[in-house]
Design a protein around this motif. Structure first.
Motif, PDB file in Angstrom:
ATOM      1  N   LEU A   1       0.847  -1.180   0.000  1.00 21.07           N
ATOM      2  CA  LEU A   1       0.000   0.000   0.000  1.00 21.07           C
ATOM      3  C   LEU A   1       0.891   1.240   0.000  1.00 21.07           C
ATOM      4  O   LEU A   1       1.939   1.257   0.659  1.00 21.07           O
ATOM      5  CB  LEU A   1      -0.901   0.014   1.229  1.00 21.07           C
ATOM      6  CG  LEU A   1      -2.008  -1.031   1.286  1.00 21.07           C
ATOM      7  CD1 LEU A   1      -2.819  -0.885   2.571  1.00 21.07           C
ATOM      8  CD2 LEU A   1      -2.925  -0.944   0.074  1.00 21.07           C
ATOM      9  N   PRO A   2       0.519   2.290  -0.715  1.00 21.73           N
ATOM     10  CA  PRO A   2       1.328   3.513  -0.670  1.00 21.73           C
ATOM     11  C   PRO A   2       1.233   4.164   0.704  1.00 21.73           C
ATOM     12  O   PRO A   2       0.218   4.031   1.400  1.00 21.73           O
ATOM     13  CB  PRO A   2       0.685   4.398  -1.743  1.00 21.73           C
ATOM     14  CG  PRO A   2      -0.723   3.912  -1.853  1.00 21.73           C
ATOM     15  CD  PRO A   2      -0.673   2.428  -1.574  1.00 21.73           C
ATOM     16  N   THR A   3       2.283   4.868   1.091  1.00 23.80           N
ATOM     17  CA  THR A   3       2.187   5.668   2.310  1.00 23.80           C
ATOM     18  C   THR A   3       1.284   6.865   2.026  1.00 23.80           C
ATOM     19  O   THR A   3       1.012   7.203   0.866  1.00 23.80           O
ATOM     20  CB  THR A   3       3.566   6.163   2.756  1.00 23.80           C
ATOM     21  OG1 THR A   3       4.076   7.082   1.765  1.00 23.80           O
ATOM     22  CG2 THR A   3       4.541   5.007   2.930  1.00 23.80           C
ATOM     23  N   GLU A   4       0.836   7.517   3.081  1.00 22.29           N
ATOM     24  CA  GLU A   4      -0.032   8.679   2.892  1.00 22.29           C
ATOM     25  C   GLU A   4       0.691   9.772   2.118  1.00 22.29           C
ATOM     26  O   GLU A   4       0.103  10.417   1.233  1.00 22.29           O
ATOM     27  CB  GLU A   4      -0.496   9.216   4.241  1.00 22.29           C
ATOM     28  CG  GLU A   4      -1.452  10.388   4.110  1.00 22.29           C
ATOM     29  CD  GLU A   4      -1.961  10.912   5.441  1.00 22.29           C
ATOM     30  OE1 GLU A   4      -2.800  11.838   5.426  1.00 22.29           O
ATOM     31  OE2 GLU A   4      -1.537  10.400   6.492  1.00 22.29           O
ATOM     32  N   TRP A  34       0.871   8.740  -1.570  1.00 25.53           N
ATOM     33  CA  TRP A  34      -0.440   8.814  -2.220  1.00 25.53           C
ATOM     34  C   TRP A  34      -0.798  10.270  -2.519  1.00 25.53           C
ATOM     35  O   TRP A  34      -1.245  10.592  -3.625  1.00 25.53           O
ATOM     36  CB  TRP A  34      -1.501   8.182  -1.320  1.00 25.53           C
ATOM     37  CG  TRP A  34      -2.807   7.975  -2.024  1.00 25.53           C
ATOM     38  CD1 TRP A  34      -3.270   6.832  -2.597  1.00 25.53           C
ATOM     39  CD2 TRP A  34      -3.823   8.967  -2.252  1.00 25.53           C
ATOM     40  NE1 TRP A  34      -4.507   7.037  -3.172  1.00 25.53           N
ATOM     41  CE2 TRP A  34      -4.866   8.340  -2.977  1.00 25.53           C
ATOM     42  CE3 TRP A  34      -3.959  10.308  -1.922  1.00 25.53           C
ATOM     43  CZ2 TRP A  34      -6.022   9.017  -3.369  1.00 25.53           C
ATOM     44  CZ3 TRP A  34      -5.099  10.990  -2.318  1.00 25.53           C
ATOM     45  CH2 TRP A  34      -6.120  10.356  -3.032  1.00 25.53           C
ATOM     46  N   GLU A  43      -9.433   5.409  -0.894  1.00 26.50           N
ATOM     47  CA  GLU A  43      -8.403   4.375  -0.965  1.00 26.50           C
ATOM     48  C   GLU A  43      -7.631   4.272   0.339  1.00 26.50           C
ATOM     49  O   GLU A  43      -7.230   5.273   0.923  1.00 26.50           O
ATOM     50  CB  GLU A  43      -7.447   4.663  -2.124  1.00 26.50           C
ATOM     51  CG  GLU A  43      -8.143   4.684  -3.473  1.00 26.50           C
ATOM     52  CD  GLU A  43      -7.209   5.069  -4.608  1.00 26.50           C
ATOM     53  OE1 GLU A  43      -5.975   4.977  -4.419  1.00 26.50           O
ATOM     54  OE2 GLU A  43      -7.715   5.457  -5.679  1.00 26.50           O
ATOM     55  N   VAL A  78      -4.466   3.754   2.611  1.00 31.64           N
ATOM     56  CA  VAL A  78      -3.025   3.937   2.546  1.00 31.64           C
ATOM     57  C   VAL A  78      -2.408   3.214   3.735  1.00 31.64           C
ATOM     58  O   VAL A  78      -3.107   2.719   4.618  1.00 31.64           O
ATOM     59  CB  VAL A  78      -2.617   5.432   2.533  1.00 31.64           C
ATOM     60  CG1 VAL A  78      -3.141   6.101   1.280  1.00 31.64           C
ATOM     61  CG2 VAL A  78      -3.110   6.157   3.780  1.00 31.64           C
ATOM     62  N   TYR A 132       6.124   8.330   7.287  1.00 34.00           N
ATOM     63  CA  TYR A 132       5.222   7.179   7.411  1.00 34.00           C
ATOM     64  C   TYR A 132       5.096   6.806   8.879  1.00 34.00           C
ATOM     65  O   TYR A 132       6.097   6.632   9.574  1.00 34.00           O
ATOM     66  CB  TYR A 132       5.758   5.987   6.621  1.00 34.00           C
ATOM     67  CG  TYR A 132       5.091   4.674   6.929  1.00 34.00           C
ATOM     68  CD1 TYR A 132       3.729   4.495   6.705  1.00 34.00           C
ATOM     69  CD2 TYR A 132       5.817   3.606   7.447  1.00 34.00           C
ATOM     70  CE1 TYR A 132       3.110   3.293   6.987  1.00 34.00           C
ATOM     71  CE2 TYR A 132       5.207   2.394   7.734  1.00 34.00           C
ATOM     72  CZ  TYR A 132       3.857   2.251   7.497  1.00 34.00           C
ATOM     73  OH  TYR A 132       3.240   1.048   7.781  1.00 34.00           O
ATOM     74  N   TYR A 149      -7.516   6.601   5.189  1.00 31.57           N
ATOM     75  CA  TYR A 149      -7.955   6.443   3.802  1.00 31.57           C
ATOM     76  C   TYR A 149      -8.202   7.827   3.215  1.00 31.57           C
ATOM     77  O   TYR A 149      -8.554   8.764   3.913  1.00 31.57           O
ATOM     78  CB  TYR A 149      -9.185   5.535   3.679  1.00 31.57           C
ATOM     79  CG  TYR A 149     -10.479   6.059   4.259  1.00 31.57           C
ATOM     80  CD1 TYR A 149     -11.394   6.741   3.464  1.00 31.57           C
ATOM     81  CD2 TYR A 149     -10.816   5.837   5.593  1.00 31.57           C
ATOM     82  CE1 TYR A 149     -12.601   7.196   3.973  1.00 31.57           C
ATOM     83  CE2 TYR A 149     -12.016   6.287   6.119  1.00 31.57           C
ATOM     84  CZ  TYR A 149     -12.904   6.962   5.308  1.00 31.57           C
ATOM     85  OH  TYR A 149     -14.099   7.421   5.821  1.00 31.57           O
ATOM     86  N   ARG A 201      -8.106  13.723   4.838  1.00 29.27           N
ATOM     87  CA  ARG A 201      -7.782  12.400   5.371  1.00 29.27           C
ATOM     88  C   ARG A 201      -8.826  11.989   6.400  1.00 29.27           C
ATOM     89  O   ARG A 201      -9.324  12.801   7.183  1.00 29.27           O
ATOM     90  CB  ARG A 201      -6.383  12.409   5.993  1.00 29.27           C
ATOM     91  CG  ARG A 201      -6.165  13.476   7.042  1.00 29.27           C
ATOM     92  CD  ARG A 201      -4.691  13.855   7.211  1.00 29.27           C
ATOM     93  NE  ARG A 201      -3.851  12.765   7.608  1.00 29.27           N
ATOM     94  CZ  ARG A 201      -3.491  12.512   8.884  1.00 29.27           C
ATOM     95  NH1 ARG A 201      -3.932  13.294   9.860  1.00 29.27           N
ATOM     96  NH2 ARG A 201      -2.708  11.518   9.174  1.00 29.27           N
TER      97      ARG A 201
END
Length: 554
Positions: free
Chosen positions: A260-263, A266, A353, A355, A373, A505, A522
């Motif tokens: 999963l991408p980090t926030e 993303w 989505e 993250v 992260y 997300y 967020r």
């Protein structure tokens, strides 16, 4: 030939030889700068990948060149929650999925699990069941949504729509599965494993990338005919490269993990590059993944068309039928709208989505502003008494029971058993001191003003003064009957839903107003829960150069 001409030709020849010798001596890839020995000599000596170009772009991914950006809300904070205050961050280059993970992609995962771990076998039933999306997320007590409940995941009409009903935990497990299947395919394509090896597996002979790298003789359940049954492996054996029969990281063939991408990643990918900079001056005034401050296109050819799939008002999920419609009332097929400057689709609208990050209201940029992260839990490979790596077998699968009662396989056969890092890794280190760093500097005891008077146990003094005293629901399984005992936390002293098990997300969805389309916004949800408007996409780290093809002067 005159003497002058001869001298000129001699000078040119000498100069050419000098240039050739200099260029040869300056080619640090031909000779070791440590010993001077020739690299890849037939007689032996140091070995290197002379023809390595750069990282292969994995299936479904697009490249995103990293850089500096303003993470957080740069427009007016109309909610006045200030949980996304602007802060300067830098992210390394990475890859991210061109689209959200679709129903077709996810059912490919389910079909593989069903074939390798048959759910009619009592030993594996929980593996397949734990991976199934929750199709009941579509139900609404005052809405008729049974069509989606029954058809959305499986029907071909929705095959290329984003998968929903998937929890954060399930998204992580899909990412791990995808990593292994891609690398398994690459090894077979390059001729290192047997042809068709990826199809000739069962529960006791699955492929895992980390197992193959760290303990290759245990890959495919220890099957030599599969793990080194390809032509490339045969060629290495003929050259007596016994230590290099298996592919290693140094070969540059295997890809890093899908994840999963980090926030931060993303949000950076969602913003794209337009309107963010003027030459080398960073502007940071960006509201949506596209240009401008409006949700409709201003282009001459598409003027007035919607740029995303979102809720436009009360009872208005798609607009008036016809020209004004955004062509979707629930989710839309991927690539239904224009991509941003990175070539990424649906970074606003369609579905929100997951993250990777654990949620906290504050992004702690004072401690770190590089690859930010929150969520690191460091582990290491488990080593048995015989000094060898321990892998998970069909008899040692560990299952987790989530707070909502879902049972998820923590690991699958063939994977390396992971254990927390201990003092061997943390002693006298300045970067980290514990295995679990999810609540570092925000929510842990040492950052609370009530540090001296609260504890994790309810019986301790002043338990209501914990920084994050979220509800503690619990589910225990009765080993005799197999039934679940669900204990719902009914305490009236709880003041927050934030804990180390809630994840961020982003992105806005078909259910959300335009406000949530801002990439900076967020929200959070417990990692074991799922909804009908949250999906996910994968990312992959970039190794090596920051950019593709290097930089040239203007």
């Amino acid at each position: 030939m005159t003497k002058k001409t001869a001298l000129r030709m001699l000078g040119i020849a000498t100069f050419s030889l000098l240039v050739a010798s200099c260029s040869k001596s300056n080619n640090y890839k031909d000779n070791s700068r440590a010993t001077g020995w020739k690299v890849n000599a037939k007689e032996g000596g140091p070995r290197g990948v002379a023809d390595y170009q750069e990282q292969e772009t994995g299936p479904g991914l697009v490249f995103v060149e990293g850089g500096t950006f303003t993470m957080g809300k740069v427009q007016d904070d109309v909610m006045h929650d200030w949980n996304n205050a602007p802060n300067q961050q830098h992210v390394q280059s990475f890859y991210i999925d061109e689209t959200e993970v679709t129903n077709f992609m996810y059912t490919e995962y389910l079909d593989w699990l069903k074939e390798v771990f048959p759910p009619d076998d009592e030993n594996y039933r929980a593996i397949y069941k734990g991976a199934l999306p929750d199709t009941l997320v579509w139900r609404n007590r005052l809405g008729f949504n049974e069509t989606m409940t029954e058809n959305y995941l499986r029907h071909p009409a929705y095959a290329y729509y984003p998968v929903v009903g998937v929890s954060w935990v399930q998204a992580v497990e899909f990412s791990n599965w995808r990593s292994n299947r891609v690398n398994e395919f690459i090894l077979e394509r390059e001729g290192f494993t047997a042809r068709g090896a990826r199809y000739d597996v069962d529960a006791s002979s699955t492929f895992d990338t980390e197992t193959y790298i760290n303990a290759p003789t245990l890959a495919y359940g220890g099957s030599d005919s599969l793990a080194r049954g390809g032509k490339s492996s045969d060629q290495r054996m003929k050259r007596n490269d016994s230590t290099d029969i298996f592919v290693q990281r140094k070969d540059g063939i295997l890809l890093p993990k899908y994840r999963l991408p980090t926030e931060a990643e993303w949000e950076y990918a969602a913003l794209g590059l337009t309107e963010l900079r003027s030459y080398n001056v960073y502007r940071g005034r960006k509201k949506y993944p596209w240009d401008g401050s409006y949700t409709r296109s201003s282009s001459r050819r598409t003027r007035g068309d919607h740029l995303a799939n979102f809720k436009q008002g009360d009872g208005d999920y798609g607009g008036i039928a016809g020209w004004s419609d955004d062509n979707a009332d629930i989710t839309a097929e991927v690539k239904s709208y224009e991509p941003n400057d990175f070539g990424i689709y649906d970074m606003a609208g369609n579905v929100s989505e997951w993250v990777a990050d654990v949620y906290r209201p504050i992004v702690d940029d004072e401690f770190n502003d590089f690859n930010y992260y929150r969520g690191n839990v460091y582990t290491k490979n488990a080593i048995g008494e015989d000094g060898k790596i321990k892998t998970v077998t069909v008899d040692s699968i560990v299952y987790d029971t989530l707070a909502n009662g879902s049972v998820i396989a923590r690991n699958l056969p063939g994977q390396i058993l992971q254990v927390p890092v201990d003092e061997e890794e943390t002693y006298l280190r300045t970067q980290f001191s514990t295995s679990d760093n999810r609540n570092f500097r925000d929510g842990d005891k040492s950052s609370s003003r009530y540090f001296e008077s609260f504890g994790d146990d309810e019986g301790e003094e002043e338990p209501g003064k914990r920084m994050y005293n979220s509800p503690k629901h619990s589910v225990t399984a009765d080993s005799a009957s197999g039934s679940l005992d669900r204990q719902y936390d009914e305490s009236s002293d709880r003041t927050t839903l934030i804990n180390d098990e809630v994840r961020v997300y982003k992105g806005g969805s078909w259910r959300d107003r335009a406000y949530w389309l801002d990439p900076a916004n967020r929200r959070f949800l417990p990692q074991g829960m799922a909804t009908d408007d949250i999906g996910f996409r994968n990312a992959m780290s970039r190794v090596g150069s920051k950019s593709k093809g290097g930089k040239r002067p203007r």
